[in-house]
Design a protein around this motif. Structure first.
Motif, mmCIF file in Angstrom:
data_model
loop_
_atom_site.group_PDB
_atom_site.id
_atom_site.type_symbol
_atom_site.label_atom_id
_atom_site.label_comp_id
_atom_site.label_asym_id
_atom_site.label_seq_id
_atom_site.Cartn_x
_atom_site.Cartn_y
_atom_site.Cartn_z
ATOM 1 N N ASP A 1 -8.396 -5.663 7.950
ATOM 2 C CA ASP A 1 -8.167 -4.226 8.073
ATOM 3 C C ASP A 1 -8.417 -3.804 9.523
ATOM 4 O O ASP A 1 -9.026 -4.529 10.318
ATOM 5 N N ASN B 1 -3.844 8.576 2.473
ATOM 6 C CA ASN B 1 -4.393 7.475 1.681
ATOM 7 C C ASN B 1 -3.931 6.123 2.214
ATOM 8 O O ASN B 1 -4.702 5.150 2.235
ATOM 9 N N ARG C 1 -6.485 3.237 3.694
ATOM 10 C CA ARG C 1 -6.570 1.885 3.148
ATOM 11 C C ARG C 1 -6.233 0.830 4.204
ATOM 12 O O ARG C 1 -6.835 -0.247 4.232
ATOM 13 N N ALA D 1 -10.049 -1.000 1.864
ATOM 14 C CA ALA D 1 -10.406 -0.827 0.448
ATOM 15 C C ALA D 1 -10.641 0.642 0.179
ATOM 16 O O ALA D 1 -10.670 1.468 1.090
ATOM 17 N N ASP D 2 -10.820 0.969 -1.097
ATOM 18 C CA ASP D 2 -11.115 2.332 -1.500
ATOM 19 C C ASP D 2 -12.604 2.445 -1.779
ATOM 20 O O ASP D 2 -13.322 1.454 -1.779
ATOM 21 N N GLU E 1 0.674 3.914 -3.117
ATOM 22 C CA GLU E 1 0.232 5.295 -2.896
ATOM 23 C C GLU E 1 1.319 6.287 -3.271
ATOM 24 O O GLU E 1 1.028 7.377 -3.785
ATOM 25 N N ILE F 1 0.838 -1.201 0.000
ATOM 26 C CA ILE F 1 0.000 0.000 0.000
ATOM 27 C C ILE F 1 0.868 1.245 0.000
ATOM 28 O O ILE F 1 0.622 2.201 -0.759
#
Length: 446
Positions: A240, A161, A165, A170-171, A135, A131
């Motif tokens: 997450d 960002n 995440r 997730a986005d 990013e 990630i």
């Protein structure tokens, strides 16, 4: 310079308890308060030169406060019984919420940290490395070549960002809303956090009214995200941070409330991304002015090694400390600190930036020299950019890996020009200190 000996009011003990305070600078209280409010680092540095590494001030917001710039005394404070000294008052919970780890003390604080620690250590952090790289590459797509630009704002977007995440897995449209809410909230909250809290907000257009409006919007988005995560058919498999917090329980089987989860996530999003981005901005400002450091970093970036990069990060944190103090509040009738006895109700603040510039631990402390950390760890309690003891930043390992991956990714894809321009001055954003010109650099794609 005066040294005070006072007597605390008699409580349960049959005789008063004698208290010995560190010296107080011969400066009117109003001047002490104004100096600390407008320029904390400069004020503390000036008083240290005159009074030594421990002294007493009367400060706005914090009241009667002992300032410490000695690693031995910092160790005593950070390793003390949490029943004797606890959370400094007031603290960031004024803007982050009563459910934030910043608001908790004693047993409640220990229980909360046990829930927050797993997502930010070991294997969990390694899962975030992709990630961080993704990013960085996404943000760097539009960087100009051959012309100076500020790195601080791009770093703010990368770190925001990345934490979004990591927290939500997730986005999506909900995260787009948070990207619009969090940056102005962080900027405003950072400035208000060091000011006295008014009894009311004074209307929707006042700073406190605007902060409350951002918080209401944030709570609405978080509520929808919690509903979506709990309704996910794959909820049990999610790793997450939000899912882990929703699934975790305390020792008695109880779980965090939705409000507490919202406060804690805001703490991670706000406090984590700004400080990490500020350190990265300083890193680009420093390495662009030190050709030998930059050349060695660039060569290392093409390998899987990161020893020198880690030394650079440690030196940036030392020489350009982003958060300049960490503190505790005395809850016991009195607290022994070195040769002094501090009474109940006092705050004790460790001046981190001043400690990072002590000649006793760091020779030629104003020189930017990553070599001082090669092959050896920083002196214990002399280098503490994340604070110390039981209240050390829970996201320290996450931030360190993120800075490492972001720097490596930039160096692998860009050549950074060196400059002989004067060092950028320090700018206070309220809580954090950033490069005044935004950490400007010139880059070329490799």
């Amino acid at each position: 310079m005066t040294e005070a000996t006072i007597t605390t009011p008699e409580r349960s003990a049959p005789t008063p308890r004698e208290v010995r305070l560190p010296p107080t600078p011969p400066v009117p209280r109003l001047i002490q308060g104004l100096g600390f409010t407008t320029s904390r680092k400069w004020t503390v540095a000036q008083i240290v030169r005159r009074c030594g590494d421990v002294f007493t001030l009367q400060l706005p917001v914090f009241g009667r406060t002992v300032i410490v710039a000695d690693p031995a005394l910092a160790k005593e404070l950070f390793m003390a019984n949490t029943e004797d000294v606890g959370n400094i008052q007031p603290n960031l919970s004024r803007v982050l919420g009563s459910g934030s780890v910043f608001a908790l003390d004693g047993t409640d604080h220990r229980r909360r940290r046990r829930l927050l620690t797993p997502p930010f250590h070991g294997k969990s952090i390694r899962n975030y490395e992709a990630i961080f790289e993704e990013e960085t590459l996404r943000e760097a797509q539009n960087w100009p070549e051959g012309t100076p630009f500020e790195t601080l704002e791009p770093m703010m977007r990368i770190t925001l960002n990345a934490i979004l995440r990591a927290v939500f897995g997730a986005d999506g449209t909900h995260l787009d809303e948070l990207r619009r809410i969090i940056p102005p909230w962080v900027t405003l909250g950072s400035r208000l956090a060091v000011l006295p809290t008014p009894a009311r907000t004074y209307g929707r257009f006042s700073p406190w009214g605007r902060l409350a409006r951002y918080r209401r919007r944030y709570d609405e988005v978080i509520g929808r995200l919690i509903d979506a995560v709990q309704a996910d058919p794959d909820f049990d498999e999610r790793d997450d941070v939000l899912a882990l917090l929703l699934k975790s329980t305390y020792e008695d089987g109880s779980s965090m409330s939705r409000q507490d989860i919202g406060d804690e996530l805001l703490t991670l999003l706000a406090a984590g991304h700004e400080t990490t981005a500020a350190t990265l901005g300083w890193a680009f400002e420093r390495i662009s002015r030190h050709p030998d450091v930059l050349a060695r970093l660039a060569a290392e970036a093409d390998t899987e090694d990161n020893e020198y990069r880690q030394a650079v990060i440690l030196e940036v944190q030392r020489v350009r400390t982003v958060i300049d103090f960490a503190g505790r509040h005395v809850y016991a009738p009195s607290f022994n600190l070195g040769e002094y006895t501090i009474p109940q109700g006092y705050s004790i603040v460790v001046a981190l930036s001043q400690m990072h510039h002590r000649t006793q631990e760091f020779s030629d402390p104003d020189r930017f020299d990553p070599h001082r950390f090669l092959g050896q760890r920083p002196p214990t309690f002399a280098h503490i950019p994340f604070g110390g003891g039981t209240r050390r930043c829970v996201g320290a390992a996450f931030a360190n890996v993120e800075m490492d991956i972001v720097l490596r990714t930039v160096l692998r894809h860009f050549v950074i020009e060196t400059t002989d321009a004067p060092a950028e001055k320090t700018h206070s954003r309220g809580v954090a200190y950033t490069p005044k010109s935004g950490g400007r650099v010139v880059v070329h794609r490799r």
